[in-house]
Design a protein around this motif. Structure first.
Motif, mmCIF file in Angstrom:
data_model
loop_
_atom_site.group_PDB
_atom_site.id
_atom_site.type_symbol
_atom_site.label_atom_id
_atom_site.label_comp_id
_atom_site.label_asym_id
_atom_site.label_seq_id
_atom_site.Cartn_x
_atom_site.Cartn_y
_atom_site.Cartn_z
ATOM 1 N N ASP A 1 53.384 -37.999 -3.785
ATOM 2 C CA ASP A 1 54.333 -38.388 -2.751
ATOM 3 C C ASP A 1 54.402 -39.910 -2.764
ATOM 4 O OD1 ASP A 1 55.802 -39.043 -0.526
ATOM 5 O OD2 ASP A 1 54.807 -37.602 0.789
ATOM 6 N N PRO A 2 55.425 -40.480 -3.409
ATOM 7 C CA PRO A 2 55.520 -41.928 -3.549
ATOM 8 C C PRO A 2 55.657 -42.698 -2.234
ATOM 9 C CG PRO A 2 57.060 -40.834 -5.026
ATOM 10 C CD PRO A 2 56.507 -39.798 -4.106
ATOM 11 N N SER A 3 55.970 -42.025 -1.143
ATOM 12 C CA SER A 3 56.193 -42.721 0.126
ATOM 13 C C SER A 3 54.914 -42.973 0.924
ATOM 14 C CB SER A 3 57.172 -41.917 0.987
ATOM 15 O OG SER A 3 56.574 -40.702 1.433
ATOM 16 N N VAL A 4 53.817 -42.337 0.559
ATOM 17 C CA VAL A 4 52.586 -42.427 1.350
ATOM 18 C C VAL A 4 51.755 -43.639 0.925
ATOM 19 C CG1 VAL A 4 50.445 -41.241 1.962
ATOM 20 C CG2 VAL A 4 52.538 -39.933 1.659
ATOM 21 N N PRO A 5 51.427 -44.525 1.866
ATOM 22 C CA PRO A 5 50.602 -45.694 1.524
ATOM 23 C C PRO A 5 49.137 -45.308 1.353
ATOM 24 C CG PRO A 5 51.067 -45.692 3.861
ATOM 25 C CD PRO A 5 51.844 -44.533 3.267
ATOM 26 N N PRO A 6 48.359 -46.158 0.693
ATOM 27 C CA PRO A 6 46.932 -45.887 0.543
ATOM 28 C C PRO A 6 46.217 -45.948 1.891
ATOM 29 C CG PRO A 6 47.469 -48.051 -0.326
ATOM 30 C CD PRO A 6 48.759 -47.403 0.045
ATOM 31 N N SER A 7 45.096 -45.257 1.985
ATOM 32 C CA SER A 7 44.352 -45.166 3.242
ATOM 33 C C SER A 7 43.620 -46.446 3.610
ATOM 34 C CB SER A 7 43.358 -44.000 3.183
ATOM 35 O OG SER A 7 42.421 -44.191 2.136
ATOM 36 N N GLY A 8 43.463 -47.362 2.680
ATOM 37 C CA GLY A 8 42.773 -48.618 2.970
ATOM 38 C C GLY A 8 42.408 -49.349 1.700
ATOM 39 N N ALA A 9 41.498 -50.303 1.828
ATOM 40 C CA ALA A 9 41.110 -51.140 0.689
ATOM 41 C C ALA A 9 39.895 -50.619 -0.058
ATOM 42 C CB ALA A 9 40.842 -52.566 1.167
ATOM 43 N N GLY A 10 39.215 -49.615 0.517
ATOM 44 C CA GLY A 10 38.009 -49.101 -0.113
ATOM 45 C C GLY A 10 37.881 -47.608 0.075
ATOM 46 N N CYS A 11 36.829 -47.050 -0.502
ATOM 47 C CA CYS A 11 36.563 -45.617 -0.397
ATOM 48 C C CYS A 11 36.342 -45.246 1.066
ATOM 49 C CB CYS A 11 35.343 -45.255 -1.235
ATOM 50 S SG CYS A 11 34.839 -43.522 -1.088
ATOM 51 N N VAL A 12 37.117 -44.287 1.542
ATOM 52 C CA VAL A 12 37.060 -43.867 2.941
ATOM 53 C C VAL A 12 35.644 -43.432 3.320
ATOM 54 C CG1 VAL A 12 37.898 -42.151 4.596
ATOM 55 C CG2 VAL A 12 39.486 -43.188 2.966
ATOM 56 N N GLU A 13 35.067 -42.540 2.534
ATOM 57 C CA GLU A 13 33.750 -41.991 2.865
ATOM 58 C C GLU A 13 32.637 -43.012 2.689
ATOM 59 O OE1 GLU A 13 36.459 -38.633 1.843
ATOM 60 O OE2 GLU A 13 35.951 -40.479 0.810
ATOM 61 N N CYS A 14 32.686 -43.816 1.624
ATOM 62 C CA CYS A 14 31.655 -44.846 1.430
ATOM 63 C C CYS A 14 31.692 -45.864 2.563
ATOM 64 C CB CYS A 14 31.827 -45.558 0.093
ATOM 65 S SG CYS A 14 31.362 -44.587 -1.352
ATOM 66 N N ASP A 15 32.898 -46.241 2.995
ATOM 67 C CA ASP A 15 33.001 -47.167 4.120
ATOM 68 C C ASP A 15 32.393 -46.561 5.377
ATOM 69 O OD1 ASP A 15 34.077 -49.373 2.819
ATOM 70 O OD2 ASP A 15 36.151 -48.834 3.290
ATOM 71 N N ALA A 16 32.629 -45.279 5.603
ATOM 72 C CA ALA A 16 32.089 -44.606 6.794
ATOM 73 C C ALA A 16 30.572 -44.462 6.732
ATOM 74 C CB ALA A 16 32.741 -43.237 6.958
ATOM 75 N N ASP A 17 30.040 -44.254 5.512
ATOM 76 C CA ASP A 17 28.610 -44.008 5.339
ATOM 77 C C ASP A 17 27.801 -45.246 4.970
ATOM 78 O OD1 ASP A 17 29.238 -41.342 5.761
ATOM 79 O OD2 ASP A 17 29.239 -40.836 3.623
ATOM 80 N N GLY A 18 28.463 -46.373 4.768
ATOM 81 C CA GLY A 18 27.754 -47.578 4.341
ATOM 82 C C GLY A 18 27.405 -47.573 2.866
ATOM 83 N N GLY A 19 28.117 -46.766 2.076
ATOM 84 C CA GLY A 19 27.848 -46.675 0.642
ATOM 85 C C GLY A 19 28.616 -47.722 -0.153
#
Length: 116
Positions: free
Chosen positions: A8-26
């Motif tokens: 889906d070309p219209s959807v932007p990325p979720s952020g600048a880094g890995c969603v789960e690693c950012d949440a877990d401190g990885g």
């Protein structure tokens, strides 16, 4: 490649880094972007392999590299690599000043040992 094929070309990325690693401190080695929902996950050379986990959990089959200068796509269902594909909503990659591996401050000194 269209929405019917997991893009889906219209959807932007979720952020600048890995969603789960950012949440877990990885930390991660390289980043991958889901071409269907924009989820950013870490690659299979990263300790947690969140991009592949996202495919398994969501069924979204196509990822694109989220590394500066890389334009390739990978289809998990067909194991097919594409040198390029449709333009996706910006940005095309994580910030250029974000280190690889990253993010700064969370990468262990012996990170290279984890890749062996």
């Amino acid at each position: 490649m269209t929405k019917d094929t997991g893009i889906d070309p219209s959807v932007p990325p979720s952020g600048a880094g890995c969603v789960e690693c950012d949440a877990d401190g990885g930390w991660w080695f390289h980043l991958r972007r889901c071409a269907q929902c924009g989820h950013i996950g870490c690659c299979d050379d990263s300790p947690a392999k969140h991009a592949t986990g996202h495919f398994r959990d969501s069924g979204h089959p196509v990822i694109r590299s989220y590394e500066p200068g890389e334009t390739w796509f990978w289809n998990f269902e067909t194991s097919k690599l594409y040198d390029s594909g449709p333009a996706l909503a910006p940005p095309d990659a994580h910030p250029a000043d974000q280190p690889v591996p990253g993010p700064a401050g969370r990468v262990p000194a012996n990170w290279a040992d984890t890749l062996r």
